[in-house]
Scaffold this motif. Sequence first.
Motif, PDB file in Angstrom:
ATOM      1  N   VAL A 147       0.858  -1.182   0.000  1.00 33.68           N
ATOM      2  CA  VAL A 147       0.000   0.000   0.000  1.00 33.68           C
ATOM      3  C   VAL A 147       0.891   1.227   0.000  1.00 33.68           C
ATOM      4  O   VAL A 147       1.646   1.458   0.935  1.00 33.68           O
ATOM      5  N   ASN A 148       0.837   1.992  -1.068  1.00 28.12           N
ATOM      6  CA  ASN A 148       1.657   3.206  -1.113  1.00 28.12           C
ATOM      7  C   ASN A 148       1.025   4.174  -2.106  1.00 28.12           C
ATOM      8  O   ASN A 148      -0.013   3.897  -2.705  1.00 28.12           O
ATOM      9  N   ASP A 149       1.665   5.310  -2.230  1.00 29.13           N
ATOM     10  CA  ASP A 149       1.045   6.349  -3.065  1.00 29.13           C
ATOM     11  C   ASP A 149       1.370   6.199  -4.549  1.00 29.13           C
ATOM     12  O   ASP A 149       0.864   6.933  -5.375  1.00 29.13           O
ATOM     13  N   ARG A 150       2.235   5.235  -4.890  1.00 29.65           N
ATOM     14  CA  ARG A 150       2.727   5.159  -6.277  1.00 29.65           C
ATOM     15  C   ARG A 150       1.643   5.117  -7.352  1.00 29.65           C
ATOM     16  O   ARG A 150       1.805   5.727  -8.398  1.00 29.65           O
ATOM     17  N   PRO A 151       0.536   4.403  -7.102  1.00 34.09           N
ATOM     18  CA  PRO A 151      -0.453   4.365  -8.180  1.00 34.09           C
ATOM     19  C   PRO A 151      -1.106   5.710  -8.454  1.00 34.09           C
ATOM     20  O   PRO A 151      -1.694   5.907  -9.518  1.00 34.09           O
ATOM     21  N   TYR A 152      -1.003   6.652  -7.524  1.00 33.97           N
ATOM     22  CA  TYR A 152      -1.835   7.848  -7.645  1.00 33.97           C
ATOM     23  C   TYR A 152      -1.066   9.117  -7.935  1.00 33.97           C
ATOM     24  O   TYR A 152      -1.649  10.150  -8.208  1.00 33.97           O
ATOM     25  N   VAL A 153       0.259   9.078  -7.799  1.00 34.73           N
ATOM     26  CA  VAL A 153       0.999  10.333  -7.904  1.00 34.73           C
ATOM     27  C   VAL A 153       1.993  10.298  -9.060  1.00 34.73           C
ATOM     28  O   VAL A 153       2.452   9.241  -9.474  1.00 34.73           O
ATOM     29  N   ALA A 154       2.272  11.489  -9.563  1.00 31.44           N
ATOM     30  CA  ALA A 154       3.296  11.618 -10.594  1.00 31.44           C
ATOM     31  C   ALA A 154       4.649  11.477  -9.902  1.00 31.44           C
ATOM     32  O   ALA A 154       4.973  12.221  -8.996  1.00 31.44           O
ATOM     33  N   SER A 155       5.420  10.506 -10.323  1.00 28.52           N
ATOM     34  CA  SER A 155       6.659  10.194  -9.625  1.00 28.52           C
ATOM     35  C   SER A 155       7.654   9.676 -10.648  1.00 28.52           C
ATOM     36  O   SER A 155       7.461   9.808 -11.851  1.00 28.52           O
ATOM     37  N   SER A 156       8.697   9.024 -10.163  1.00 24.22           N
ATOM     38  CA  SER A 156       9.688   8.494 -11.097  1.00 24.22           C
ATOM     39  C   SER A 156       9.086   7.416 -12.004  1.00 24.22           C
ATOM     40  O   SER A 156       9.539   7.210 -13.118  1.00 24.22           O
ATOM     41  N   LEU A 157       8.047   6.737 -11.509  1.00 19.86           N
ATOM     42  CA  LEU A 157       7.419   5.723 -12.372  1.00 19.86           C
ATOM     43  C   LEU A 157       6.724   6.388 -13.558  1.00 19.86           C
ATOM     44  O   LEU A 157       6.694   5.857 -14.673  1.00 19.86           O
ATOM     45  N   THR A 158       6.185   7.572 -13.319  1.00 17.92           N
ATOM     46  CA  THR A 158       5.525   8.300 -14.404  1.00 17.92           C
ATOM     47  C   THR A 158       6.534   8.625 -15.495  1.00 17.92           C
ATOM     48  O   THR A 158       6.228   8.623 -16.686  1.00 17.92           O
ATOM     49  N   SER A 159       7.742   8.904 -15.047  1.00 16.69           N
ATOM     50  CA  SER A 159       8.789   9.232 -15.992  1.00 16.69           C
ATOM     51  C   SER A 159       9.046   8.054 -16.948  1.00 16.69           C
ATOM     52  O   SER A 159       9.213   8.225 -18.156  1.00 16.69           O
ATOM     53  N   VAL A 160       9.019   6.843 -16.397  1.00 19.84           N
ATOM     54  CA  VAL A 160       9.185   5.657 -17.247  1.00 19.84           C
ATOM     55  C   VAL A 160       8.011   5.557 -18.214  1.00 19.84           C
ATOM     56  O   VAL A 160       8.173   5.229 -19.393  1.00 19.84           O
ATOM     57  N   ALA A 161       6.835   5.879 -17.698  1.00 20.00           N
ATOM     58  CA  ALA A 161       5.638   5.826 -18.550  1.00 20.00           C
ATOM     59  C   ALA A 161       5.718   6.848 -19.679  1.00 20.00           C
ATOM     60  O   ALA A 161       5.363   6.563 -20.832  1.00 20.00           O
ATOM     61  N   VAL A 162       6.234   8.042 -19.376  1.00 19.76           N
ATOM     62  CA  VAL A 162       6.374   9.084 -20.397  1.00 19.76           C
ATOM     63  C   VAL A 162       7.286   8.572 -21.511  1.00 19.76           C
ATOM     64  O   VAL A 162       7.006   8.700 -22.701  1.00 19.76           O
ATOM     65  N   LEU A 181      10.775  24.318  -4.067  1.00 19.69           N
ATOM     66  CA  LEU A 181      11.578  23.490  -4.969  1.00 19.69           C
ATOM     67  C   LEU A 181      10.887  23.354  -6.335  1.00 19.69           C
ATOM     68  O   LEU A 181      11.538  23.465  -7.376  1.00 19.69           O
ATOM     69  N   ILE A 182       9.586  23.139  -6.305  1.00 22.53           N
ATOM     70  CA  ILE A 182       8.859  22.986  -7.576  1.00 22.53           C
ATOM     71  C   ILE A 182       9.072  24.229  -8.446  1.00 22.53           C
ATOM     72  O   ILE A 182       9.327  24.143  -9.648  1.00 22.53           O
ATOM     73  N   THR A 183       8.999  25.387  -7.810  1.00 26.05           N
ATOM     74  CA  THR A 183       9.156  26.634  -8.563  1.00 26.05           C
ATOM     75  C   THR A 183      10.595  26.809  -9.049  1.00 26.05           C
ATOM     76  O   THR A 183      10.826  27.174 -10.199  1.00 26.05           O
ATOM     77  N   LEU A 240      12.471  15.658 -14.612  1.00 25.54           N
ATOM     78  CA  LEU A 240      12.200  16.404 -13.378  1.00 25.54           C
ATOM     79  C   LEU A 240      11.199  15.732 -12.442  1.00 25.54           C
ATOM     80  O   LEU A 240      11.240  15.978 -11.238  1.00 25.54           O
ATOM     81  N   LEU A 241      10.329  14.869 -12.958  1.00 25.10           N
ATOM     82  CA  LEU A 241       9.419  14.192 -12.024  1.00 25.10           C
ATOM     83  C   LEU A 241      10.197  13.355 -11.008  1.00 25.10           C
ATOM     84  O   LEU A 241       9.954  13.467  -9.808  1.00 25.10           O
ATOM     85  N   PRO A 242      11.159  12.552 -11.424  1.00 28.26           N
ATOM     86  CA  PRO A 242      11.947  11.809 -10.421  1.00 28.26           C
ATOM     87  C   PRO A 242      12.780  12.729  -9.521  1.00 28.26           C
ATOM     88  O   PRO A 242      12.997  12.415  -8.357  1.00 28.26           O
ATOM     89  N   VAL A 243      13.222  13.863 -10.076  1.00 29.19           N
ATOM     90  CA  VAL A 243      14.023  14.793  -9.275  1.00 29.19           C
ATOM     91  C   VAL A 243      13.183  15.343  -8.119  1.00 29.19           C
ATOM     92  O   VAL A 243      13.629  15.427  -6.981  1.00 29.19           O
ATOM     93  N   LEU A 244      11.939  15.700  -8.423  1.00 22.64           N
ATOM     94  CA  LEU A 244      11.072  16.260  -7.384  1.00 22.64           C
ATOM     95  C   LEU A 244      10.644  15.187  -6.397  1.00 22.64           C
ATOM     96  O   LEU A 244      10.568  15.400  -5.196  1.00 22.64           O
ATOM     97  N   ASP A 245      10.368  14.017  -6.921  1.00 24.97           N
ATOM     98  CA  ASP A 245       9.902  12.897  -6.102  1.00 24.97           C
ATOM     99  C   ASP A 245      11.006  12.456  -5.131  1.00 24.97           C
ATOM    100  O   ASP A 245      10.760  12.154  -3.979  1.00 24.97           O
ATOM    101  N   ASN A 246      12.226  12.453  -5.612  1.00 29.49           N
ATOM    102  CA  ASN A 246      13.399  12.110  -4.800  1.00 29.49           C
ATOM    103  C   ASN A 246      13.327  10.708  -4.212  1.00 29.49           C
ATOM    104  O   ASN A 246      13.972  10.422  -3.222  1.00 29.49           O
TER     105      ASN A 246
END
Length: 489
Positions: A75-90, A131-133, A183-189
């Motif tokens: 159980v974690n937030d990965r399915p719902y948030v833009a993160s490093s996994l999204t970067s792979v999807a992009v 940081l986002i800005t 940058l999505l993985p950079v922000l996600d850290n």
Amino acid sequence: MLITLTCSAPHAPEVGYLLGKNPASVFARPFSAGTVHVFYPEVADDRVTIALLVEIDPVGLVRGPAALARLDQYVNDRPYVASSLTSVAVNTAFGSAMAGRATKEHIERLDERMCWQVSLPALACDGGVDLITRIFAPLGYTVATTRLPLDPAFPGWGEADLYSVHLEGEQTVQRVLGHLYVLLPVLDNSKHYYVGADEADKLLAHGGAWLAAHPERELIARRYLRYQRPLVQSALARLAESDPALAPDAALADAAAAATDGDTPAPPDPIEAALGLHEQRLNAVLVAVREIGATSLADLGCGEGKLLARALDEPALARIFGMDVSTQALARARRALHFDTLPPARRARIEVAQGSLLYRDRRLEGFDAAALVEVVEHLDTPRLRAMERVVFQYARPRRVIVTTPNREYNVRWPAIGAERLRHRDHRFEWTRAECQAWAERVAATYGYRAARQELGPVDPTLGAPSQLIIFDRLDDSTTPTPAPEQASE
Ligand code: SAH
């Protein structure tokens, strides 16, 4: 997880060709962490919206490849948030556009700046709005953010490290995708996968064009590469001393400078030194151009036109010609030089055109000076030979000015070391002796005199990081000296 990208531009549906995704159909493809879907909720003549829907399989993540098993919860937030996994999807969905590939009819539009609005309803970031800005604003986006509650039903639980982010800015397709990818993985850290040497290559491949001028480039490289010092140093050094054709365009450099606001820490030495080095090269070339009282200059392999811009400020140069094999580089050069708005007198002095140094080209004849700044090392041996004939046998300018790296100096940059070259497209880097030998052979073959100079700070044993060779034509006739072979092709 959903991201939407809205593009406003004339004939906006053509973006579908650039992305390789038909606006009329739904695309779905499985990837290591789930499935990525692409569809267009909005299609109009001047505006399209592209939705990237990423279905993450949290159970699969744990069961999946060993590298992913570090996410130790089901159980974690990965399915719902833009993160490093999204970067792979992009990358799964838009890999070819990110690599700068498109159908022939539409390739020109890859370089077009269009108005993009990017909506990230839930972005994971451990560094807050600040940081986002700091990450997105220097790239030319206006940034709007709202921090999300941990659970809207229980306000007492407080806020999550999640933000709803809206970005808007003029970007090329390739840039907007590259920004999200890096940058999505950079922000996600909390990058989910193993970071190896090829991650540094990915960072440079997708960030190289804009990262060099980003005031937060060090922070970006550190986070992207998970704080692995050798990788980070190597990436930063390669970025700084990379193919100048990767350098950011003027608008981006300006935006970065404006965003710096004087409070960004100074970059570490090698990077500063290397960035200054290109300036020194251009200065040295112009000194050599002035020395012979040249009134015309051909910049061969002109890239994004840095030398051309400076040449325009030399009133003595009445005719300036930039040539490059890359139409994308030339498009950037035209933009950086503000071709469309140049005063007529300046505009009349300069021309840029596509062409290859491997083929005899009459447009190159009759120049006083020709420059090849960081070009020869991009040519493998047969191409180098062809270039020699094209330039020294046929074009035959009075003076040819060549700059190229000195490989011996690479050991001074621990991140590059003795074994590696400074840029992935370099076919070779010469030692001082190799460079001298090449220069002497070319000069002797084609009737020139060659003088090699150090370029940059000189190390007593290794020499300077760069080398400059000045070839002066011995005779004053423009008749080609017969060469041993014919120019190829
Ligand atoms: N002189 C520029 C760019 C150097 S990068 C600068 O200093 O900023 C090398 C450039 O050489 C690239 O722009 C590349 O497109 C160009 N190039 C490589 N092979 C070429 C060829 N065969 N003919 C013309 N240009 C070439």
